[in-house]
Design a protein around this motif. Sequence first.
Motif, PDB file in Angstrom:
ATOM      1  N   TYR A  13     -30.639  37.312 -39.642  1.00 23.01           N
ATOM      2  CA  TYR A  13     -30.600  38.778 -39.726  1.00 23.01           C
ATOM      3  C   TYR A  13     -31.579  39.225 -40.812  1.00 23.01           C
ATOM      4  O   TYR A  13     -31.238  39.910 -41.754  1.00 23.01           O
ATOM      5  CB  TYR A  13     -29.162  39.248 -40.030  1.00 23.01           C
ATOM      6  CG  TYR A  13     -28.955  40.726 -39.781  1.00 23.01           C
ATOM      7  CD1 TYR A  13     -28.859  41.226 -38.489  1.00 23.01           C
ATOM      8  CD2 TYR A  13     -28.869  41.623 -40.832  1.00 23.01           C
ATOM      9  CE1 TYR A  13     -28.680  42.573 -38.256  1.00 23.01           C
ATOM     10  CE2 TYR A  13     -28.694  42.983 -40.608  1.00 23.01           C
ATOM     11  CZ  TYR A  13     -28.598  43.451 -39.323  1.00 23.01           C
ATOM     12  OH  TYR A  13     -28.430  44.794 -39.085  1.00 23.01           O
ATOM     13  N   ASN A  68     -22.151  29.688 -41.386  1.00 25.99           N
ATOM     14  CA  ASN A  68     -22.935  29.756 -40.163  1.00 25.99           C
ATOM     15  C   ASN A  68     -24.381  29.427 -40.512  1.00 25.99           C
ATOM     16  O   ASN A  68     -25.055  30.208 -41.182  1.00 25.99           O
ATOM     17  CB  ASN A  68     -22.836  31.148 -39.522  1.00 25.99           C
ATOM     18  CG  ASN A  68     -23.520  31.200 -38.182  1.00 25.99           C
ATOM     19  OD1 ASN A  68     -24.660  30.785 -38.037  1.00 25.99           O
ATOM     20  ND2 ASN A  68     -22.820  31.717 -37.194  1.00 25.99           N
ATOM     21  N   GLU A 127     -24.390  39.212 -34.016  1.00 22.70           N
ATOM     22  CA  GLU A 127     -24.125  37.992 -34.794  1.00 22.70           C
ATOM     23  C   GLU A 127     -23.240  38.290 -36.014  1.00 22.70           C
ATOM     24  O   GLU A 127     -22.296  37.559 -36.301  1.00 22.70           O
ATOM     25  CB  GLU A 127     -25.432  37.354 -35.271  1.00 22.70           C
ATOM     26  CG  GLU A 127     -26.166  36.553 -34.231  1.00 22.70           C
ATOM     27  CD  GLU A 127     -27.345  35.835 -34.848  1.00 22.70           C
ATOM     28  OE1 GLU A 127     -27.211  34.626 -35.124  1.00 22.70           O
ATOM     29  OE2 GLU A 127     -28.388  36.476 -35.069  1.00 22.70           O
ATOM     30  N   ILE A 158     -27.218  31.774 -38.177  1.00 24.59           N
ATOM     31  CA  ILE A 158     -27.381  33.227 -38.194  1.00 24.59           C
ATOM     32  C   ILE A 158     -28.742  33.631 -38.736  1.00 24.59           C
ATOM     33  O   ILE A 158     -29.262  33.033 -39.674  1.00 24.59           O
ATOM     34  CB  ILE A 158     -26.248  33.917 -38.982  1.00 24.59           C
ATOM     35  CG1 ILE A 158     -26.325  35.422 -38.768  1.00 24.59           C
ATOM     36  CG2 ILE A 158     -26.275  33.513 -40.450  1.00 24.59           C
ATOM     37  CD1 ILE A 158     -25.093  36.178 -39.186  1.00 24.59           C
TER      38      ILE A 158
END
Length: 190
Positions: A86, A81, A95, A84
């Motif tokens: 975070y 991914n 997510e 993403i």
Amino acid sequence: MDSVKYFETIKCEDNEVFNLEYHNKRVANTIAKNFDLSEYIYPINEKLLRCKVIYNEDEIIDINYFEYKKREIKSFKIVNNNEIEYSKKYLNREELDNLYNKRDNCDEVIIFKNNLLTDTSIANIAIYYENIWITPKTPLLYGTTRQRYIDQGFLKQSDITLEMLNKASKIALLNAMIDFDVLEDYSFSL
């Protein structure tokens, strides 16, 4: 408008609170304000507890304690991914949860971003590669346990490719609750 909420997961056992210095640093880096978490955390018994501190940029919102039982993790689904994000320990983990839900029959996911290893959905990761422990230079989240082992000189940072992961002789998962958990019996699927 609700402000963004964050959380810390802190290990407590035998009335001891572990690695608060690193959690305090991450809170300060997240909201550019210092909270001394030791003023808020009081373990409720001597068992192994996961203390969850929820906060925003203004205040500590809630503190909960849960008895902790470690998950058995032996199989990983590799997911990619590139979108993403975070970088802070957001309370909203949608997510990460969406990626975790793509694990098929595996116990956990290993997340690659831009063809480089980052993290799992619940922990930082390290691999034993060419006789040293290395961890991704750019994880999704700069974890407190990861940082502690880097500061001690035990763990080195490097870009890690899928080929390197496949050649690793063992891997370790790192988070506040499991510390540095070495796995030698595991499998991956793409």
